[in-house]
Design a protein around this motif. Structure first.
Motif, short mmCIF file in Angstrom:
data_model
loop_
_atom_site.label_atom_id
_atom_site.label_comp_id
_atom_site.label_asym_id
_atom_site.label_seq_id
_atom_site.Cartn_x
_atom_site.Cartn_y
_atom_site.Cartn_z
N ALA A 234 -9.49 9.17 -7.15
CA ALA A 234 -10.45 8.14 -7.57
C ALA A 234 -10.10 7.72 -8.99
O ALA A 234 -10.87 7.93 -9.93
N VAL A 235 -8.93 7.13 -9.14
CA VAL A 235 -8.39 6.82 -10.46
C VAL A 235 -8.42 5.32 -10.76
O VAL A 235 -7.57 4.80 -11.48
N GLY A 236 -9.41 4.64 -10.22
CA GLY A 236 -9.58 3.23 -10.52
C GLY A 236 -9.01 2.31 -9.45
O GLY A 236 -8.57 2.75 -8.38
N VAL A 237 -9.05 1.02 -9.74
CA VAL A 237 -8.60 0.01 -8.79
C VAL A 237 -7.68 -0.98 -9.48
O VAL A 237 -7.65 -1.08 -10.70
N VAL A 238 -6.93 -1.72 -8.66
CA VAL A 238 -6.02 -2.76 -9.18
C VAL A 238 -6.28 -4.05 -8.41
O VAL A 238 -6.62 -4.03 -7.22
N GLY A 239 -6.13 -5.17 -9.08
CA GLY A 239 -6.39 -6.46 -8.46
C GLY A 239 -5.39 -6.81 -7.38
O GLY A 239 -4.21 -6.48 -7.47
N ASN A 240 -5.86 -7.51 -6.34
CA ASN A 240 -5.01 -7.97 -5.24
C ASN A 240 -4.45 -9.35 -5.59
O ASN A 240 -5.00 -10.39 -5.22
N THR A 241 -3.35 -9.36 -6.33
CA THR A 241 -2.74 -10.62 -6.76
C THR A 241 -1.46 -10.94 -6.00
O THR A 241 -0.93 -12.06 -6.11
N GLU A 242 -0.96 -10.00 -5.20
CA GLU A 242 0.34 -10.18 -4.55
C GLU A 242 0.24 -11.12 -3.34
O GLU A 242 -0.78 -11.20 -2.67
N GLY A 243 1.35 -11.78 -3.06
CA GLY A 243 1.46 -12.56 -1.83
C GLY A 243 0.70 -13.87 -1.80
O GLY A 243 0.63 -14.54 -0.77
N LEU A 244 0.10 -14.26 -2.92
CA LEU A 244 -0.71 -15.47 -2.96
C LEU A 244 0.05 -16.68 -3.49
O LEU A 244 -0.48 -17.80 -3.49
N GLY A 245 1.27 -16.46 -3.97
CA GLY A 245 2.05 -17.54 -4.54
C GLY A 245 1.69 -17.86 -5.99
O GLY A 245 2.09 -18.89 -6.53
#
Length: 486
Positions: free
Chosen positions: A290-301
């Motif tokens: 449970a070491v945090g989260v990262v943004g889903n920025t991949e694959g969007l162009g």
């Protein structure tokens, strides 16, 4: 064009995305959302909501185990792990269907698939989004099938594109979830059996909630935190108070601890942890990362289009505007605080500006944070240390639950409310709470801050008796030495 031109297409149907689309529709905009996995996003399906359902079951179990204190007799107390999980999944399913209904009611189209922005909108031309078939990009998240009535993958056009793709669990080397010994939040919410022993790496809200849940249900739990304080974002005094309550409940907490190695064995997990100059070996059936989260920025162009990123999330200004015309970002993918209620308000502000309404800035200092452990933790505004570091002269009030009649009657005397006021203006600049139902109480302080309330305003406010909310009044009084019940 084969498809209609939408005023707004929102990529992602989590709390920020679906709220943005609904608000846009209310304002007369033609809106659609693109979703690849779960209507309602991670929060509703595998985050905020199902965890709270599990924690509620644990709370009821905890109260039942204290029945004798209340003059009651409970025999044969136990729990059914599969029934606990099934209830939480049913709650999520109900809300998932509810969001689908709201989108349909507001005539928001749902496009099922994975989106890539092919072309950004310009003042004269709509942008273009290519939607492909959904794939299990993150296998630890179960894939939902497309609901009935959604639009198929294809090319879609919009004058404004809002990215609301959320975030996912951060994965550190050596802590990769394997669904068996090392768990992410997905496995922690839907285990085939509840482990007898557990290591939790990370003591933010997610880690502490799982530690509290599993400890309440009888597991031996150890929490490992790299920093010297658990709940690092909270006021130090409140975090210390909470730590004492967790340790009293039997949770072992190691702070300033660095994991040296993790090994998976036939009967569980073994971790070597460095603390100062020493080292400790831990063993447990399961480990939750449970070491945090990262943004889903991949694959969007985004990179191809030149959309600026900042610390792994999309850089925004104003009401979600990016540096590229016609592209906006809201919610977790737009940076911290990564909270569902922040995402919702960003979504509303964003589409209202798109519709031509005056933009209203979201003051992040007034966004509350809540941890639904036992006891609960809730806060808003500056911590005492932050205020003093800023050079602000402060008035600090504190009031313990033991001085509150409702808390005593409810058997919930382990709690504290702390308020921080600017000594010069008298304004409330921070509130920090630990105890029963503080996640419901914190909204009172949020409203007070939003309205610019002062210590005098709160001192003159009539709070109902007997309620836990009276601790808020007493804490405000205590800031000027006027507390009445302690």
């Amino acid at each position: 064009m084969d498809t209609p031109i939408y005023d707004v297409i929102v990529i992602g149907s989590g709390p920020g995305g679906y709220v943005a689309a609904i608000r846009g529709a209310q304002l007369g905009l033609k809106c659609a959302v693109v979703e690849r996995k779960h209507i309602g996003g991670i929060c509703l399906n595998w985050g905020c909501i199902p965890t709270k359902a599990l924690l509620r079951s644990a709370e009821v179990y905890h109260l039942a185990s204290r029945a004798k204190e209340f003059g009651l007799t409970v025999e044969g107390l136990g729990y059914d792990p599969s029934a606990l999980v099934q209830r939480s999944r049913s709650v999520s399913a109900q809300l998932n269907a509810g969001v689908g209904f709201l989108l349909k009611k507001n005539k928001v189209d749902v496009i099922w698939g994975e989106a890539e922005i092919s072309c950004a909108p310009t003042p004269g031309e709509p942008g273009k989004i290519l939607v492909r078939e959904s794939t299990a990009a993150h296998p630890q998240e179960p894939q939902s099938s497309a609901p009935k009535g959604v639009l198929s993958p294809g090319t879609y056009h919009a004058r404004h594109i809002v990215v609301a793709t959320g975030a996912r669990a951060r994965v550190l080397p050596g802590l990769e979830p394997d669904r068996e010994r090392v768990w992410s939040y997905i496995e922690a919410m839907s285990p085939p059996a509840f482990p007898k022993s557990l290591i939790v790496v990370g003591s933010g809200a997610i880690g502490i909630e799982f530690a509290s849940l599993y400890r309440t249900l009888g597991a031996d739990v150890t929490v490992i935190e790299l920093l010297p304080q658990i709940l690092p974002a909270e006021d130090a005094e409140i975090a210390l108070f909470a730590r004492k309550q967790f340790e009293k409940a039997g949770i072992k907490i190691l702070t300033g601890a660095r994991r040296s190695s993790i090994s998976k064995e036939a009967d569980g997990v073994r971790a070597m942890v460095t603390i100062g100059d020493g080292m400790e070996e831990l063993a447990a059936e399961r480990l939750i990362s449970a070491v945090g989260v990262v943004g889903n920025t991949e694959g969007l162009g985004l990179e191809r289009l030149g959309v600026a990123l900042e610390n792994g999330t999309i850089a925004t200004r104003g009401a979600g505007r990016t540096n590229v015309h016609g592209i906006y970002a809201i919610g977790d993918v737009a940076g911290p605080p990564m909270l569902a209620h922040k995402a919702e308000h960003e979504g509303v502000a964003c589409v209202e500006e798109i519709a031509g309404h005056a933009a209203h800035a979201l003051d992040k200092q007034r966004i509350p944070a809540c941890t639904y452990s036992h006891p609960q933790i809730a806060s808003v505004g500056l911590t005492e240390a932050e205020a003093r570091t800023n050079g602000t002269e402060v008035l600090v009030g504190r009031f313990p639950y033991i001085g509150n009649g409702k808390a005593i009657a409810a058997g919930e005397t382990n709690g504290i409310v702390k308020t921080i006021f600017d000594a010069g203006t008298g304004r409330l600049i921070g509130a920090h709470m630990c105890g029963a139902e503080v996640t419901e109480l914190i909204q009172g302080f949020v409203i007070a801050m939003e309205c610019g309330a002062t210590q005098s305003d709160l001192a003159r406010t009539v709070f109902p008796h007997p309620t836990l909310s009276e601790t808020m009044l007493e804490s405000s009084l205590a800031a000027t030495g006027r507390a009445l019940h302690i």
